[in-house]
Design a protein around this motif. Structure first.
Motif, short mmCIF file in Angstrom:
data_model
loop_
_atom_site.label_atom_id
_atom_site.label_comp_id
_atom_site.label_asym_id
_atom_site.label_seq_id
_atom_site.Cartn_x
_atom_site.Cartn_y
_atom_site.Cartn_z
N HIS A 56 0.83 -1.20 0.00
CA HIS A 56 0.00 0.00 0.00
C HIS A 56 0.87 1.26 0.00
O HIS A 56 0.61 2.20 -0.76
CB HIS A 56 -0.93 -0.02 1.22
N PHE A 59 3.04 1.83 -3.54
CA PHE A 59 2.30 2.21 -4.74
C PHE A 59 1.65 3.58 -4.60
O PHE A 59 1.56 4.34 -5.59
CB PHE A 59 1.30 1.12 -5.14
N HIS A 77 -2.60 -1.07 -7.71
CA HIS A 77 -2.94 -1.28 -6.31
C HIS A 77 -4.42 -1.66 -6.14
O HIS A 77 -4.74 -2.67 -5.52
CB HIS A 77 -2.64 -0.01 -5.51
N TRP A 80 -5.56 -4.95 -8.29
CA TRP A 80 -4.48 -5.94 -8.37
C TRP A 80 -4.99 -7.33 -8.71
O TRP A 80 -4.39 -8.06 -9.49
CB TRP A 80 -3.69 -5.97 -7.06
N THR A 115 -0.15 -8.68 -0.94
CA THR A 115 -0.78 -9.23 -2.14
C THR A 115 -1.10 -10.71 -1.97
O THR A 115 -2.11 -11.19 -2.50
CB THR A 115 0.11 -9.00 -3.37
#
Length: 207
Positions: A56, A59, A77, A80, A115
């Motif tokens: 977070h 990006f 972001h 994704w 992610t």
């Protein structure tokens, strides 16, 4: 036939598609995507995420650095999961069939901490590995030798009894140099045949 005690899966482009260029081509068009990737090092920043940088933070910082591309950068972001899709269903079936056959199944993947959590909410099979070796947590990436060593030290199996599939030859090459059995992934059908040849699955089970 060499014994196989555990199967090791890469994730991106083995179990799920990873296609940033394809996503941006669909959303903003190929010409603008090429200009974006030329102006902004999205891939390099993403590699930092895979090494443990906060997804977070980095990006949003990148978007601040490139205000002309802010909306496009934040797509990486905010959207994704659209880049990391869809699942490669046949590969997922193979993973689950191996587990049903009591074959230990590991993940060895370059993936960010945040992610991976996003993906695990979207793809239930992310939680189904017996062990997971994820670069963002380990702070080291394929094809660096250290991440292979970490897996070997932790899993308890002779490296020669590990069967590893990955779509990148450089990642496969390091594993092979360490004595692992390897398969360069070029589609689930070839991987299914490799698992059958290794005596891990029947032809019927590998369908």
């Amino acid at each position: 036939m060499q014994q196989v005690n555990a199967v090791v899966f890469d994730i991106g482009n083995v179990l799920i598609k990873w296609q940033p260029e394809g996503f941006y081509d669909r959303v903003i068009g190929p010409d603008r995507r090429k200009a974006l990737f030329h102006a902004v090092d999205l891939t390099g920043v993403n590699e930092g995420v895979d090494r443990g940088d906060d997804f977070h933070i980095v990006f949003h910082a990148l978007a601040d650095q490139h205000p002309d591309w802010r909306a496009e950068i934040l797509m990486w972001h905010d959207r994704w999961i659209e880049i990391a899709s869809p699942a490669i269903d046949h590969s997922v079936r193979l993973l689950r069939t191996l587990r049903q056959a009591d074959v230990p199944v590991f993940a060895l993947s370059n993936f960010g901490v945040e992610t991976f959590e996003i993906a695990a909410r979207h793809y239930p099979f992310f939680t189904e590995f017996d062990r997971r070796y994820i670069s963002g947590h380990l702070k080291v990436m394929k094809p660096e030798v250290a991440i292979y060593q970490m897996l070997e030290d932790d899993c308890g199996f002779d490296p020669q009894t590990l069967l590893f599939t990955d779509d990148r030859i450089e990642n496969i090459s390091v594993a092979a140099e360490r004595g692992w059995q390897t398969h360069l992934f070029d589609g689930p059908r070839g991987w299914a045949n490799r698992l059958v040849d290794a005596g891990l699955l029947t032809k019927e089970a590998a369908q």
